[in-house]
Design an enzyme around this catalytic site. Sequence first.
Site, mmCIF file in Angstrom:
data_model
loop_
_atom_site.group_PDB
_atom_site.id
_atom_site.type_symbol
_atom_site.label_atom_id
_atom_site.label_comp_id
_atom_site.label_asym_id
_atom_site.label_seq_id
_atom_site.Cartn_x
_atom_site.Cartn_y
_atom_site.Cartn_z
ATOM 1 C CG ASP A 1 -11.779 6.748 12.594
ATOM 2 O OD1 ASP A 1 -12.538 5.765 12.695
ATOM 3 O OD2 ASP A 1 -10.615 6.655 12.113
ATOM 4 N NE ARG B 1 -3.839 -1.742 2.619
ATOM 5 C CZ ARG B 1 -4.672 -1.796 3.652
ATOM 6 N NH1 ARG B 1 -4.716 -0.807 4.508
ATOM 7 N NH2 ARG B 1 -5.451 -2.834 3.853
HETATM 8 C C1 LIG Z 1 -13.188 -1.443 11.370
HETATM 9 S S1 LIG Z 1 -13.549 0.261 11.643
HETATM 10 C C2 LIG Z 1 -14.972 0.135 12.704
HETATM 11 C C3 LIG Z 1 -16.053 1.108 12.322
HETATM 12 C C4 LIG Z 1 -17.351 1.006 13.141
HETATM 13 N N1 LIG Z 1 -17.100 1.150 14.558
HETATM 14 C C5 LIG Z 1 -18.047 -0.305 12.872
HETATM 15 O O1 LIG Z 1 -18.055 -1.190 13.729
HETATM 16 O O2 LIG Z 1 -18.615 -0.441 11.780
HETATM 17 C C6 LIG Z 1 -12.250 0.727 12.789
HETATM 18 C C7 LIG Z 1 -11.954 2.231 12.822
HETATM 19 O O3 LIG Z 1 -11.095 2.502 13.920
HETATM 20 C C8 LIG Z 1 -10.209 3.548 13.560
HETATM 21 N N2 LIG Z 1 -9.031 3.548 14.438
HETATM 22 C C9 LIG Z 1 -7.933 2.753 14.395
HETATM 23 N N3 LIG Z 1 -7.063 3.069 15.367
HETATM 24 C C10 LIG Z 1 -7.639 4.098 16.048
HETATM 25 C C11 LIG Z 1 -7.231 4.883 17.175
HETATM 26 N N4 LIG Z 1 -6.063 4.659 17.780
HETATM 27 N N5 LIG Z 1 -8.052 5.867 17.590
HETATM 28 C C12 LIG Z 1 -9.238 6.105 16.972
HETATM 29 N N6 LIG Z 1 -9.673 5.404 15.910
HETATM 30 C C13 LIG Z 1 -8.886 4.407 15.463
HETATM 31 C C14 LIG Z 1 -9.888 3.260 12.099
HETATM 32 O O4 LIG Z 1 -9.438 4.420 11.415
HETATM 33 C C15 LIG Z 1 -11.233 2.728 11.587
HETATM 34 O O5 LIG Z 1 -11.977 3.735 10.948
#
Ligand SMILES: C[S@@+](CC[C@H](N)C(=O)[O-])C[C@H]1O[C@@H](n2cnc3c(N)ncnc32)[C@H](O)[C@@H]1O
Length: 278
Positions: free
Chosen positions: A147, A35
């Site tokens: 996020d 990526r």
């Molecule tokens: C798989 S998505 C989940 C989205 C939603 N909660 C759902 O269940 O459909 C995980 C999200 O967590 C965010 N994320 C990852 N590390 C993070 C952090 N340290 N703080 C805040 N957000 C984070 C990612 O950018 C991503 O958008």
Amino acid sequence: MSASGSSYSDRFRVLIRSLTGISLPQSKVVMIEQRLRRRVMAFDLPDTEAYLEQLLDGQGMEEELRIVIDLITTNTTSFFRESEHFDFLAREALPQRLAAAKGTRRPRFKLWSAAASEGAEAFTSAMVLAEAQRRGLQFDFAVLGTDISQRMLERGAEAVYAADQLSTVPPDLVKRYFMSSRHPSVAGKVRVVPELRRHVRFRHLNLMDETYPVDRDVDLIFLRNILIYFDQGDQERVVQRLASHVATGGYLVVGHAESMVVRLAGLKQIRPTIFQKV
Ligand SMILES: C[S@@+](CC[C@H](N)C(=O)[O-])C[C@H]1O[C@@H](n2cnc3c(N)ncnc32)[C@H](O)[C@@H]1O
């Protein structure tokens, strides 16, 4: 990967872990490297290792770090994902919290989508709450989506989605809460209506930060499909910090693969994935 690949990938994993808390398995490093290849080319560098050197150097690389975060995070989400959580919101969490606020002229229900991605969870919550208002419940509501990915937050704030992302949204809600335009530039796209958007805000927040600038009387926090990316120590710290933002009697809801992670005095498990602050 270059000859010194393993030390490079270790350093890369340490960097990602310190920035995001995400514990990248070794198996994912190659995928991430693929990526990043476009970024290596954009800087005209010989290989990913040179790119990483530059990143670690840090000078003027803040914007680049944001791009890396966007590239490495998994942002999969959908409207009404794990739909029983939204049934719980409508049928139990909301009526109970409003009952607890009895006597307040117009109670305000606060919901926080703490890993919001592009906003499907936040807008699903907003639709469910708006529907409760339509049924005659007297209350206001505010939804916060946070996020670590700026790109996802921008999408959330824009609230524009591909029409086929609405396959999991009941048709009457699609009609009420999404609009489309005949303009060719937005063909196949829909946008959340302003009446719903005005209840939802998006803000950058890294769950690894020591403190969160968020109210401490949130009625329900969604923390779904994110803990799985963190190691055990970080999982516990994140849950503890978030729990301190839930109102007494309010709820913390995690994803189905994550319920085992939450073990905290003060949080009572009332369903496999739903915890109430006592
Ligand atoms: C798989 S998505 C989940 C989205 C939603 N909660 C759902 O269940 O459909 C995980 C999200 O967590 C965010 N994320 C990852 N590390 C993070 C952090 N340290 N703080 C805040 N957000 C984070 C990612 O950018 C991503 O958008």
